[in-house]
Design an enzyme around this catalytic site. Structure first.
Site, PDB file in Angstrom:
ATOM      1  N   CYS A 162       0.805  -1.223   0.000  1.00  0.00           N
ATOM      2  CA  CYS A 162       0.000   0.000   0.000  1.00  0.00           C
ATOM      3  C   CYS A 162       0.836   1.271   0.000  1.00  0.00           C
ATOM      4  O   CYS A 162       0.292   2.374  -0.071  1.00  0.00           O
ATOM      5  CB  CYS A 162      -0.950  -0.007   1.195  1.00  0.00           C
ATOM      6  SG  CYS A 162      -1.958  -1.501   1.276  1.00  0.00           S
ATOM      7  N   HIS A 302      -2.721   8.177   6.058  1.00  0.00           N
ATOM      8  CA  HIS A 302      -2.952   6.830   5.498  1.00  0.00           C
ATOM      9  C   HIS A 302      -4.301   6.312   6.000  1.00  0.00           C
ATOM     10  O   HIS A 302      -5.096   5.815   5.205  1.00  0.00           O
ATOM     11  CB  HIS A 302      -1.814   5.899   5.903  1.00  0.00           C
ATOM     12  CG  HIS A 302      -1.897   4.537   5.298  1.00  0.00           C
ATOM     13  ND1 HIS A 302      -1.881   4.326   3.932  1.00  0.00           N
ATOM     14  CD2 HIS A 302      -2.007   3.306   5.858  1.00  0.00           C
ATOM     15  CE1 HIS A 302      -1.965   3.035   3.675  1.00  0.00           C
ATOM     16  NE2 HIS A 302      -2.053   2.386   4.831  1.00  0.00           N
ATOM     17  N   GLU A 313      -0.607   5.350  13.473  1.00  0.00           N
ATOM     18  CA  GLU A 313      -0.214   6.498  12.652  1.00  0.00           C
ATOM     19  C   GLU A 313      -0.208   7.773  13.495  1.00  0.00           C
ATOM     20  O   GLU A 313       0.690   8.611  13.350  1.00  0.00           O
ATOM     21  CB  GLU A 313      -1.143   6.654  11.453  1.00  0.00           C
ATOM     22  CG  GLU A 313      -0.742   7.809  10.545  1.00  0.00           C
ATOM     23  CD  GLU A 313      -1.552   7.899   9.256  1.00  0.00           C
ATOM     24  OE1 GLU A 313      -1.149   8.659   8.356  1.00  0.00           O
ATOM     25  OE2 GLU A 313      -2.590   7.195   9.153  1.00  0.00           O
ATOM     26  N   LYS A 334      -9.707   7.820   2.480  1.00  0.00           N
ATOM     27  CA  LYS A 334     -10.147   6.441   2.220  1.00  0.00           C
ATOM     28  C   LYS A 334     -11.570   6.199   2.713  1.00  0.00           C
ATOM     29  O   LYS A 334     -12.210   5.226   2.308  1.00  0.00           O
ATOM     30  CB  LYS A 334      -9.191   5.441   2.866  1.00  0.00           C
ATOM     31  CG  LYS A 334      -7.824   5.362   2.204  1.00  0.00           C
ATOM     32  CD  LYS A 334      -6.959   4.301   2.869  1.00  0.00           C
ATOM     33  CE  LYS A 334      -5.565   4.260   2.269  1.00  0.00           C
ATOM     34  NZ  LYS A 334      -4.757   5.454   2.600  1.00  0.00           N
ATOM     35  N   HIS A 339      -9.827   1.665  -0.074  1.00  0.00           N
ATOM     36  CA  HIS A 339      -8.375   1.513  -0.078  1.00  0.00           C
ATOM     37  C   HIS A 339      -7.942   0.873  -1.395  1.00  0.00           C
ATOM     38  O   HIS A 339      -8.224  -0.290  -1.645  1.00  0.00           O
ATOM     39  CB  HIS A 339      -7.965   0.635   1.111  1.00  0.00           C
ATOM     40  CG  HIS A 339      -6.503   0.623   1.385  1.00  0.00           C
ATOM     41  ND1 HIS A 339      -5.574   1.210   0.556  1.00  0.00           N
ATOM     42  CD2 HIS A 339      -5.792   0.077   2.416  1.00  0.00           C
ATOM     43  CE1 HIS A 339      -4.366   1.026   1.057  1.00  0.00           C
ATOM     44  NE2 HIS A 339      -4.478   0.349   2.193  1.00  0.00           N
ATOM     45  N   PHE A 399       1.869  -3.403   3.927  1.00  0.00           N
ATOM     46  CA  PHE A 399       2.314  -4.706   4.402  1.00  0.00           C
ATOM     47  C   PHE A 399       3.795  -4.890   4.041  1.00  0.00           C
ATOM     48  O   PHE A 399       4.244  -4.482   2.969  1.00  0.00           O
ATOM     49  CB  PHE A 399       1.506  -5.821   3.743  1.00  0.00           C
ATOM     50  CG  PHE A 399       0.134  -6.044   4.342  1.00  0.00           C
ATOM     51  CD1 PHE A 399      -0.389  -5.190   5.291  1.00  0.00           C
ATOM     52  CD2 PHE A 399      -0.643  -7.121   3.927  1.00  0.00           C
ATOM     53  CE1 PHE A 399      -1.651  -5.406   5.833  1.00  0.00           C
ATOM     54  CE2 PHE A 399      -1.903  -7.344   4.451  1.00  0.00           C
ATOM     55  CZ  PHE A 399      -2.414  -6.498   5.407  1.00  0.00           C
TER      56      PHE A 399
END
Length: 411
Positions: A162, A302, A313, A334, A339, A399
């Site tokens: 991502c 994010h 975050e 998002k 996403h 990831f």
């Protein structure tokens, strides 16, 4: 000498719009792209999550039939977004050897791969398409964009989950600083709303399971958040050296002033709860931009709407900005788009650029009650960014422990 890099064109396709302008307008209007999926395979495989933010304009509606059939959807979306951005930039006249492509994907041609596997099992090897590998490979979007625009400086692919397309934009910046190109088409695309990815993410407890209310399922920073919503699409930015852009009288949206990538080395799917890697990426970005934490006036977070990711975050950004993080206008877009995995950073870069251009902070929808552990300064309605100079950052975490951050200044 550091070159000044500018954004001269943008393009986008997602669950809330088929163009960059449609995406921006619907983002400001609080539109959600999440909808119940109408595919036979949802019921066939008894998927526990039956909704996603599928692109509202299918790429095969835009592309010629002969183009679409030779491309995986991830490459189709790339071509649509890049063509829009190129036209928006005024189709720059540039030598092929000075035009580059930095593109990204997180998963790549999964539809082509698994359709080919079905064909092999059911009909045998003679029926497998000879173009299967050129369609499924992760660098197919970059390669096809290079062919489309005769970009011969280079065609590079970033694959970091991502964080991919934020990294691709930083790569473009670095490639131009190194003198490899004067103009670069940068961005990312993803089309991975497939039974196997939906089942896998659901099994990992990563997806929201609000089948009864898809439109409000993505709830970044909310107490009631329960996972992210799968999205798809692409976004592209045409980046140029300021010298090249001004020589041709191009409009300038914003300046790309820096970025950084780091790694958590913590867990293959989870990010570091202390946010050390993410914080380091922000600090390095600001250092490259010649700025301090006090200069940042807007953040595109994010913020995926997962129970663990959102507070992590905040911890990372608080380590950089201190208590001021509660005063910086933040957008968690998002909530509207879902996403887009490898394409999400590029789409959020477009939103960050437009926020600076229009001096408007996009809303964060669906936050019924904000989590006290994620006290970002968000708003359910568009808010004025105000006059003066602005510096904005856009965060992407993936990831594998990948962290990518980029920074823009208003033009």
């Amino acid at each position: 000498m550091t070159k000044r890099i500018v954004v001269t064109g943008i393009g986008a396709s997602s669950g809330i719009g088929g163009t960059a302008q449609e995406n921006w307008d619907n983002l400001l209007a609080g539109v959600s792209g999440a909808r119940t999926m109408e595919h036979d395979w949802v019921e066939q495989y008894e998927l526990p999550v039956n909704f996603a933010a599928e692109a509202i304009v299918r790429p095969d509606q835009v592309l010629a039939r002969h183009e679409a059939k030779r491309l995986d959807p991830s490459s189709q979306f790339a071509l649509v977004a890049a063509r829009e951005a190129w036209a928006d930039a005024g189709a720059p006249e540039v030598e092929s050897e000075r035009l580059g492509v930095d593109w990204a994907t997180g998963i790549g041609g999964i539809w082509t791969l698994l359709d080919a596997w079905d064909t092999l099992r059911e009909k045998g090897p003679r029926r497998v398409m000879p173009l299967t590998v050129p369609m499924l490979m992760a660098n197919a979007p970059a390669g096809n964009l290079s062919l489309q625009f005769e970009a011969r400086a280079y065609a590079s692919t970033a694959v970091s989950a991502c964080a991919s397309s934020t990294e691709s934009i930083l790569n473009a910046y670095n490639h131009m600083q190194a003198g490899l190109a004067d103009v670069v088409i940068a961005g990312g695309s993803e089309s991975a709303i497939h039974p196997i990815t939906m089942a896998s993410f659901a099994a990992a407890q990563a997806l929201s399971k609000r089948n009864d209310d898809p439109a409000t399922a993505s709830r970044p920073t909310a107490v009631s958040r329960d996972g992210f919503v799968m999205g798809e699409g692409a976004a592209a930015l045409v980046l140029e050296t300021e010298e090249h852009a001004k020589a041709r009288g191009a409009k300038i949206y914003a300046y790309l002033v820096g970025g950084a990538v780091t790694a958590d080395s913590y867990h293959i799917t989870g990010n570091d709860p202390e946010g050390k890697g993410a914080a380091r990426a922000v600090r390095q970005t600001l250092e490259m931009a010649g700025a301090s934490a006090d200069d940042v006036t807007h953040i595109n977070a994010h913020a995926t709407s997962t129970p663990v990711g959102d507070p992590n975050e905040f911890v990372a950004l608080q380590a950089v900005f201190g208590d001021r993080i509660r005063e910086i206008p933040v957008a968690a877009t998002k909530a509207a788009t879902g996403h887009l995995l490898g394409g999400t950073g590029a789409l959020e870069a477009v939103f960050t650029v437009l926020a600076l251009k229009n001096r408007t902070v996009p809303p964060t929808i669906n936050v019924d009650e904000q989590d006290p552990e994620v006290p970002f300064l968000i708003t359910p309605k568009p808010a004025e960014l105000g006059a003066g100079d602005h510096l904005a950052i856009s965060n992407s975490f993936g990831f594998g422990g990948h962290n990518a951050v980029i920074a823009f200044r208003n033009a």
